[in-house]
Design a protein around this motif. Structure first.
Motif, PDB file in Angstrom:
ATOM      1  N   ALA C 109       0.834  -1.203   0.000  1.00  0.00           N
ATOM      2  CA  ALA C 109       0.000   0.000   0.000  1.00  0.00           C
ATOM      3  C   ALA C 109       0.866   1.250   0.000  1.00  0.00           C
ATOM      4  O   ALA C 109       0.515   2.264  -0.621  1.00  0.00           O
ATOM      5  N   LYS C 123      -5.523   0.814   2.850  1.00  0.00           N
ATOM      6  CA  LYS C 123      -5.288  -0.638   2.883  1.00  0.00           C
ATOM      7  C   LYS C 123      -6.499  -1.261   3.560  1.00  0.00           C
ATOM      8  O   LYS C 123      -6.857  -0.864   4.674  1.00  0.00           O
ATOM      9  N   ALA C 177       0.272  -0.421   7.289  1.00  0.00           N
ATOM     10  CA  ALA C 177      -0.074  -1.319   6.186  1.00  0.00           C
ATOM     11  C   ALA C 177       0.747  -2.613   6.237  1.00  0.00           C
ATOM     12  O   ALA C 177       0.219  -3.705   6.014  1.00  0.00           O
ATOM     13  N   GLU C 181      -0.569  -6.371   6.147  1.00  0.00           N
ATOM     14  CA  GLU C 181      -0.202  -7.309   5.085  1.00  0.00           C
ATOM     15  C   GLU C 181       0.438  -8.576   5.643  1.00  0.00           C
ATOM     16  O   GLU C 181       0.376  -9.634   5.019  1.00  0.00           O
TER      17      GLU C 181
END
Lengths: 452, 452, 452
Positions: C109, C123, C177, C181
């Motif tokens: 992101a 995100k 982010a 992730e």
């Protein structure tokens, strides 16, 4: 909006106070990418601050940032009144706690707001431990509660708390500050009454049964059976206390219904003792479950106990199989297991995440309908245990009834009262009262639910 | 912003309707520091309102406040259409519920919005019990769900709910109103099918085993062993039902995989019955766990039962220790315990707060991998129980197989099918299909994941 | 505001990428009442899209909507740089995940934000499984985490996620982010060390006891008692591992206190190994509870085992009842049950929803005070098991001590150290250090808590 788009310049936050709290908080803020400036009365001799932070005078520090954390004890808030002009339109975060409840007439945060009427005071972070402030969120230190009168100020603090890794719950306006300040001081307030009751009942029945079993045997037969205290006696005390406490969960509901029927309205408050009793029903029930759990374990280890194995070996079983006894003993165990199973179900639905997921219709179905079924199973289990014992005079040692009989008193009363309340005529009145009907009211009931 | 800084003047809220709901809500609002004005058709003869509240005509009440709670039954909403000019730009809070689902074509709140198109309708508070509205939050009455098309209106209602002590969850636009109105009516909708199944299976196996055990013995040997119903029979029915229901948790997943393999795509919907079955797998599993729990308790009390003690005493043990039997019986117990342990683990990870804390990779690892392991342990446990029983004709009373054999059918099928699906060639196809590949598609699979 | 009041025109959303993810998401958005347009490099040959969706070029698609979902793999993000002008002031939702951690220097992101500096990157949705994206929320797929630098953009995505039925948790700015992730890739990271430890200990004690019990018996008496592996041996390994792991929960806290006392400050970081150890205490404890649970079940089935029944039958009990043995064995069971009861209590308060509801004072009371009590009960239980066994040389087969003795080492050390730390003089120093006092500091302690 556009300003925030590129990775933003680290924001500058101000902390008043370089004590432990200020130091811990500053360290954490620095680690999370903020710049920190401390405001101190003696900027040059204030003791160590975390590496990377600056120390300035209060005035200079306040002017440099838009958010100021007040890490000072309430007794020293006084000087902030002179700083009020510098703190105008700043967000002041009050993180303070008191040593005990009701120490001051108003909440610390409300006092701070009074001193600095043009600042935006937000109460926050005070429910966390110093450890969590320094090291970040962990169990029971994950949630930051905040309150304040300014939505924008709360949003600014929310942003900071979120970046520190906490999740935030807004508790409304600053009038909630007292509640937040009392929260870290509480130590199971709703559990006190039930715990005291449990200890009292346990102590009473322990000595009652000790007298009837161990001392009576020693007094009459000169036989020392004190080794029975550890398991046999405990396994009598636990189920008795459990059953009584389970019944005490349901008694206040029945009493409340009687009150409503007698008064003919639901709008008059219950007496204080009943209110307090009703508020701790969940805790009563969970303690009852804990005792039931111990009872189950104590029962299941019976056959591996040395004493029991010894006794079995000594027995000369010559009698025929008595199917009545077989029926009775198996029913007794069955009722106990089913009751315990429902007990555990009630306990599971008391877990916050489970009860939150239920609609209240579902919750009350379980806690009320299945609750009474549990009470019935457990009471029936105890009656089966007793069987015809109450008829035999040899069980009334020293003219006292066996413990299990005492334990049956409250649950039997609750079940009988509940049955009476379920009679159609009584039930109808009660339902009408709970829908808002009042007996003393001259108006017709059918009109009540219409718009008026 | 500045207006809110000093302890704000108590806000005035308006309630339409002086029935039970309006009265309960008003009382609570007054206790929380709001001022309350009631709107009534007959302001001078509308029955009692809580102390401190005023009663006015609808028009006057609506004009005095910016938030209006509509505590009126839907059938009487009609007159609000004439009040639409006065309600323009007001926040209308619809708290109504219906007696049953699908009573009206549109949700009450949507109907209200249609009547007063320029008001900001918010659906809220309807999922709480009247008790909670009057007395504040308690278990399963802590969360206020709200929905509406105006963000500002929802914020105003959120502020009120928060001050009343509730926590608020925003469910989006007003189109969610129907869902919120259906919520308080629901009584374990997802549990119905599994519960019916459990009752059906329990009843079937109870009568099946009753016939084979008790009635057969009576018919052939004229011996009454009906006392075995309470524990011995129950302890055969419970594990059988538990194992079958556990297998039924995993069967739909296997069937779904077969469907996907056969169709060569994951984008076609499954038949309705399969969808419904898959949605209630969690409930099936938890019921299976409950039955397993009862099975464990019924098993553990075996040695303290009167009947068992009696039998042990009668036995004349003269044979040698058979290590094969020792191995088999101990493995049997071990498998059972390990299976039950995993069973409990599956149950714990089904708790909302636990499953929310897991990533879906973790959740599916537990529920799928460990789930199949549980099924394997429990099935193996049952096979060990049976041992060579299936070879001996004496166990086929009246030409019927023992109950445990019937219980092994579904789990064995599931395990065999699962093993087939794990074969490398089958597994590869299935994985590709689940990544979006379609057999009928002319395009190359390797291109699918690229941008197109 | 007014625009939203009437049932709004279905909003148009744009999806870049027609792969599996884009297709699943689009299908779900269409079902929830949105209009969907796909952006594709080759709009006329991009493979099937869900019915009702349009396909356009990237440029045209981006211009038609204000929210764009980027369902493209990170490797193909490059072309978005040229689209930056069209994506200016658009909300870009990055839903991508990587195949493993630390594959790229920056989060996907953040990379996207760098490519399109004037778009508002959010995100979101990446923690959901593809199944949940297609079929809506389910357990462990109910929560959508999002982060981004623009509050308005996050609100727009929140609105969409809420309408899809998910609940949203804001995790702050785009710098979170990477964490989001990494989340779907994790598989019990905090459980690895405790699980490895548990396996290691289990394996070690299994072979240790196998040697001492089974192999020793075979070597010295030529008797095969390998059937004892399944239950008797397992029921020795489980409690040993459980006790050691419970003690290992409390050892790091004691070591940390020693460190703080020795260094005279709490502001220096602990060594890394201690930090990591302290972070996985909860997992250690829960595994210990699991082993204790198995130990309880294995113990309770003892009397129904074939081998035990066989042995009991063979025994000729002629000795008198020894009340010392009765006391000891009953105390042993009692301690075990009480310890297990507390163990379970500790486990219940580790449930996220329960620990969230506790203040940290309550939480630390249970986890620390009751935790040590649990450890004490369980250690005492083991000492009672051993009794005078350590005096008899016959128990030291092949010069090795019995397993239970090894298991007592760590808990005894922890309990003794804890007792030392509770000595008034030590406790006082420690408390001062934990309140921020530093030994090396020249300043007076009493001044520390004042404002400075």
């Amino acid at each position: 909006m556009d300003i925030l788009l590129t990775a933003p310049e680290p924001e500058l936050l101000c902390i008043f106070g370089t004590g432990d709290l200020g130091r811990s908080l500053g360290q954490r803020l620095l680690q999370s990418g903020y710049k920190v400036v401390y405001g101190s009365r003696r900027p040059h001799s204030c003791g160590p601050v975390p590496q990377g932070a600056q120390v300035m005078s209060h005035t200079a520090a306040a002017q440099s940032a838009s958010v100021v954390f007040i890490c000072i004890q309430r007794e020293h808030y006084g000087f902030l009144e002179q700083l009020a002009p510098q703190l105008k339109r700043k967000v002041l975060v009050d993180v303070s706690n008191n040593l005990r409840k009701n120490l001051y007439p108003e909440a610390n945060a409300e006092y701070l707001q009074r001193l600095t009427p043009e600042a935006y005071v937000v109460k926050a972070f005070n429910t966390l431990s110093a450890w969590a402030l320094q090291n970040g969120p962990s169990d029971s230190n994950r949630q930051v509660y905040l309150c304040g009168n300014s939505t924008e100020a709360k949003e600014a603090v929310t942003e900071i708390a979120t970046r520190l890794g906490f999740s935030v719950q807004d508790r409304g306006s600053l009038s909630a500050a007292r509640e937040l300040e009392d929260f870290p001081l509480q130590l199971f307030p709703l559990w006190r009454l039930p715990l005291r009751l449990a200890f009292g009942l346990t102590a009473f029945f322990f000595f009652y049964l000790l007298t009837r079993d161990v001392i009576y045997t020693y007094a009459t037969q000169k036989k020392d059976i004190s080794f029975r205290i550890m398991v046999s006696l405990a396994n009598k005390v636990f189920p008795i206390v459990s059953l009584i406490m389970l019944a005490l969960c349901y008694l206040p509901g029945v009493i409340a219904a009687v009150f409503q029927l007698y008064r003919g309205t639901k709008y008059r408050r219950f007496p204080d003792w009943l209110d307090r009793w009703m508020l701790c029903r969940k805790q009563l029930g969970l303690l009852a479950l804990a005792f039931a759990f111990l009872h189950v374990l104590y029962t299941l280890i019976i056959p591996i106990r040395y004493y029991v194995r010894y006794k079995i070996m000594k027995e000369n079983q010559t009698s025929e199989l008595d199917t009545t006894i077989a029926w009775r003993s198996d029913s007794y165990y069955s009722m106990g297991i089913l009751g315990f199973g429902l007990y555990v179900l009630l306990g599971i639905t008391s877990l916050p995440s489970v009860s939150n997921a239920l609609s209240w219709r579902e919750f009350s179905f379980i806690q009320s309908k299945l609750g009474y079924l549990t009470l019935f199973f457990c009471t029936f289990h105890t009656y089966l245990y007793g069987w015809d014992m109450f008829l035999r005079s040899s069980y009334y040692k020293w003219y006292t009834p066996p413990g299990y009989m005492l334990s049956l008193l409250v649950p039997s009363v609750v079940l009988v009262l509940k049955l009476l309340l379920l009679l159609p005529c009584v039930d109808r009145s009660l339902t009408r009262i709970r829908q808002g009907w009042e007996r003393t009211e001259p108006q017709d009931d059918s009109q009540k639910s219409l718009i008026t």
